[in-house]
Design a protein around this motif. Structure first.
Motif, short mmCIF file in Angstrom:
data_model
loop_
_atom_site.label_atom_id
_atom_site.label_comp_id
_atom_site.label_asym_id
_atom_site.label_seq_id
_atom_site.Cartn_x
_atom_site.Cartn_y
_atom_site.Cartn_z
N ARG A 120 36.15 31.74 50.70
CA ARG A 120 35.68 32.59 49.39
C ARG A 120 35.14 31.91 48.26
O ARG A 120 34.41 32.49 47.61
CB ARG A 120 37.11 33.21 49.10
CG ARG A 120 37.19 34.50 48.30
CD ARG A 120 38.59 35.01 47.99
NE ARG A 120 39.68 34.85 48.95
CZ ARG A 120 39.90 35.87 49.84
NH1 ARG A 120 39.68 37.15 49.40
NH2 ARG A 120 40.78 35.58 50.63
N CYS A 124 31.79 33.48 46.69
CA CYS A 124 32.30 34.67 45.85
C CYS A 124 31.22 34.45 44.61
O CYS A 124 30.73 33.65 44.12
CB CYS A 124 33.60 34.24 45.24
SG CYS A 124 33.94 35.41 43.82
N LEU A 125 30.87 35.90 44.22
CA LEU A 125 29.69 35.92 42.83
C LEU A 125 30.37 36.33 41.82
O LEU A 125 29.73 36.57 40.83
CB LEU A 125 28.76 36.83 43.45
CG LEU A 125 27.77 36.32 44.58
CD1 LEU A 125 26.76 37.56 44.91
CD2 LEU A 125 27.02 34.95 44.59
N ASN A 126 31.71 36.58 41.62
CA ASN A 126 32.34 37.21 40.62
C ASN A 126 32.58 36.39 39.53
O ASN A 126 33.23 35.29 39.67
CB ASN A 126 33.65 37.80 41.06
CG ASN A 126 34.35 38.55 40.09
OD1 ASN A 126 34.74 38.11 38.94
ND2 ASN A 126 34.36 39.96 40.10
N LEU A 129 36.38 35.23 38.48
CA LEU A 129 36.91 34.17 39.50
C LEU A 129 36.55 32.90 39.49
O LEU A 129 37.25 32.03 39.51
CB LEU A 129 36.80 34.89 40.91
CG LEU A 129 37.91 34.22 42.06
CD1 LEU A 129 38.27 35.33 43.02
CD2 LEU A 129 37.27 33.18 42.85
N CYS A 143 41.27 37.48 43.77
CA CYS A 143 40.18 38.54 44.37
C CYS A 143 41.04 39.71 44.85
O CYS A 143 40.40 40.82 44.65
CB CYS A 143 39.81 37.87 45.64
SG CYS A 143 38.80 38.61 46.68
N LEU A 146 41.28 41.88 41.68
CA LEU A 146 40.11 42.66 41.27
C LEU A 146 39.77 43.59 42.06
O LEU A 146 39.22 44.70 41.57
CB LEU A 146 39.17 41.33 41.19
CG LEU A 146 39.39 40.22 40.35
CD1 LEU A 146 38.25 39.13 40.62
CD2 LEU A 146 38.71 40.72 38.92
N ARG A 147 39.93 43.46 43.45
CA ARG A 147 39.34 44.75 44.20
C ARG A 147 40.57 45.71 44.26
O ARG A 147 39.92 46.97 44.03
CB ARG A 147 39.58 44.07 45.90
CG ARG A 147 38.42 43.38 46.08
CD ARG A 147 38.51 42.76 47.70
NE ARG A 147 39.29 41.84 47.66
CZ ARG A 147 40.37 41.73 48.80
NH1 ARG A 147 40.46 42.75 49.48
NH2 ARG A 147 41.27 40.84 48.52
N CYS A 152 35.70 44.40 40.57
CA CYS A 152 34.70 43.62 41.08
C CYS A 152 33.55 44.64 41.66
O CYS A 152 33.67 45.25 42.70
CB CYS A 152 35.20 42.95 42.40
SG CYS A 152 33.96 41.62 43.19
N PHE A 154 30.73 43.47 42.98
CA PHE A 154 30.17 43.20 44.28
C PHE A 154 30.70 43.80 45.66
O PHE A 154 30.20 44.12 46.29
CB PHE A 154 30.23 41.57 44.24
CG PHE A 154 29.25 41.04 43.04
CD1 PHE A 154 27.99 40.82 43.11
CD2 PHE A 154 30.19 40.38 42.17
CE1 PHE A 154 27.39 40.44 42.23
CE2 PHE A 154 29.64 39.65 40.82
CZ PHE A 154 28.14 39.63 40.97
N PHE A 155 32.18 43.85 45.15
CA PHE A 155 32.96 44.41 46.41
C PHE A 155 32.65 45.89 46.58
O PHE A 155 32.47 46.47 47.42
CB PHE A 155 34.34 44.19 45.99
CG PHE A 155 35.32 44.49 47.29
CD1 PHE A 155 35.23 43.99 48.43
CD2 PHE A 155 36.15 45.68 47.33
CE1 PHE A 155 36.18 44.51 49.57
CE2 PHE A 155 36.93 46.04 48.21
CZ PHE A 155 36.71 45.30 49.60
N TYR A 197 31.07 37.15 50.52
CA TYR A 197 32.31 36.82 51.38
C TYR A 197 32.73 38.05 52.52
O TYR A 197 32.99 38.04 53.59
CB TYR A 197 33.51 36.36 50.55
CG TYR A 197 34.80 36.08 50.98
CD1 TYR A 197 35.00 34.74 51.96
CD2 TYR A 197 35.97 36.97 51.27
CE1 TYR A 197 35.95 34.53 52.56
CE2 TYR A 197 37.13 36.43 51.74
CZ TYR A 197 37.05 35.45 52.50
OH TYR A 197 38.28 35.18 53.36
N PHE A 198 32.77 39.21 51.79
CA PHE A 198 33.21 40.53 52.69
C PHE A 198 32.19 40.94 53.34
O PHE A 198 32.36 41.24 54.44
CB PHE A 198 33.91 41.37 51.93
CG PHE A 198 35.27 40.98 51.33
CD1 PHE A 198 36.35 41.32 52.35
CD2 PHE A 198 35.78 40.40 50.25
CE1 PHE A 198 37.59 41.17 52.01
CE2 PHE A 198 36.93 40.21 49.85
CZ PHE A 198 38.01 40.55 50.90
S1 SF4 Z 1 35.59 40.81 46.47
FE1 SF4 Z 1 34.78 40.10 44.28
S2 SF4 Z 1 36.27 38.45 43.82
FE2 SF4 Z 1 36.55 38.70 45.91
S3 SF4 Z 1 35.28 37.29 46.94
FE3 SF4 Z 1 34.03 38.99 46.70
S4 SF4 Z 1 33.10 38.84 44.96
FE4 SF4 Z 1 34.58 37.36 44.69
#
Ligand code: SF4
Length: 245
Positions: A120, A124-126, A129, A143, A146-147, A152, A154-155, A197-198
């Motif tokens: 992660r 991660c791009l956040n 974080l 994370c 944030l979700r 977030c 990006f998520f 990551y996700f």
């Molecule tokens: S959900 Fe957001 S905080 Fe978590 S790994 Fe992805 S970009 Fe990062």
């Protein structure tokens, strides 16, 4: 001489049965390569372990891939390829790309895809974080918050995409139907503002080859919180192939 098969080579076109010859992408075998491939292929079919120690330049990666891909396709298995460094992961993706290109050019109707994955903190791009510079355990907690708080972007963007597509490969089939390095997946996500990551987690179930670092298997914390959750997503048996232990 060690050169790629040419585009016109269709000698393995539309095979009834696959073997290492179907996947081996080069014109000629290097010394001992074919003998070793046959040994590993036989051992894999018999569910035995193989240990290969050979000097640089032997072509160990292409030996391993050519030997185990036939069984992986025949039995509908996934291959988990474990490496020590990110640059080794990238090398596996490069060899897999040669196999994928060779199959396409030889008019063989087999799609080989694969994904190298990272932790992660490396994907991660956040900005929030990343600015906290946390260890993996703390990052997982932040994370998650944030979700949960829908903070977030990006998520959230990724979840929207997941609702739009029945299969996330279709976000960019020209990329995800082929072997993809983590670095390229991260660049794609930066461009589209998606969580890499996700996205990599969601894509795993459709990948033939999953490439990651040893620690994903051997570190108890990572195994508990990451590898096993990936394993649940995969829901398939794995052939494990460690490189350079
Ligand atoms: S959900 Fe957001 S905080 Fe978590 S790994 Fe992805 S970009 Fe990062």
């Amino acid at each position: 001489e060690y050169k790629k098969k040419t585009k016109k080579d269709t000698s393995h076109s539309k095979p009834q049965k696959t073997s290492y010859l179907t996947f081996f992408p080069y014109e000629h075998f290097r010394r001992d390569q074919e003998r070793i491939i046959k040994q590993i292929e036989k051992a894999s079919v018999e569910k035995k372990n193989s240990l290969l120690a050979a000097p640089n330049g032997t072509g160990k990666t292409i030996i391993a891939l050519s030997a185990i891909l036939p069984l992986a396709f025949k039995k509908n298995l996934k291959i988990l390829y474990l490496c020590r460094t990110h640059s080794q992961n990238t090398r596996i993706i490069k060899e897999l790309t040669k196999i994928s290109t060779h199959l396409r050019y030889s008019d063989i109707n087999i799609k080989v895809n694969g994904l190298s994955i990272r932790g992660r903190n490396e994907m991660c791009l956040n900005e929030v974080l990343l600015s906290l510079k946390l260890n993996p355990r703390e990052s997982m907690a932040v994370c998650s918050d944030l979700r949960k708080n829908r903070s977030c972007k990006f998520f959230l963007n990724l979840i929207k995409k997941r609702d739009q597509y029945d299969n996330l490969i279709n976000i960019a089939p020209e990329i995800f139907n082929k072997p993809v390095d983590a670095e390229d997946l991260i660049k794609f996500c930066m461009d589209k503002k998606l969580c890499p990551y996700f996205l990599s987690k969601f894509l795993l179930k459709d990948m033939k080859l999953i490439i990651c670092n040893y620690q994903w298997l051997f570190n108890p914390f990572i195994r508990k919180f990451k590898f096993l959750s990936f394993n649940r997503i995969i829901k398939k048996k794995l052939i494990r192939f460690p490189e350079n232990i």
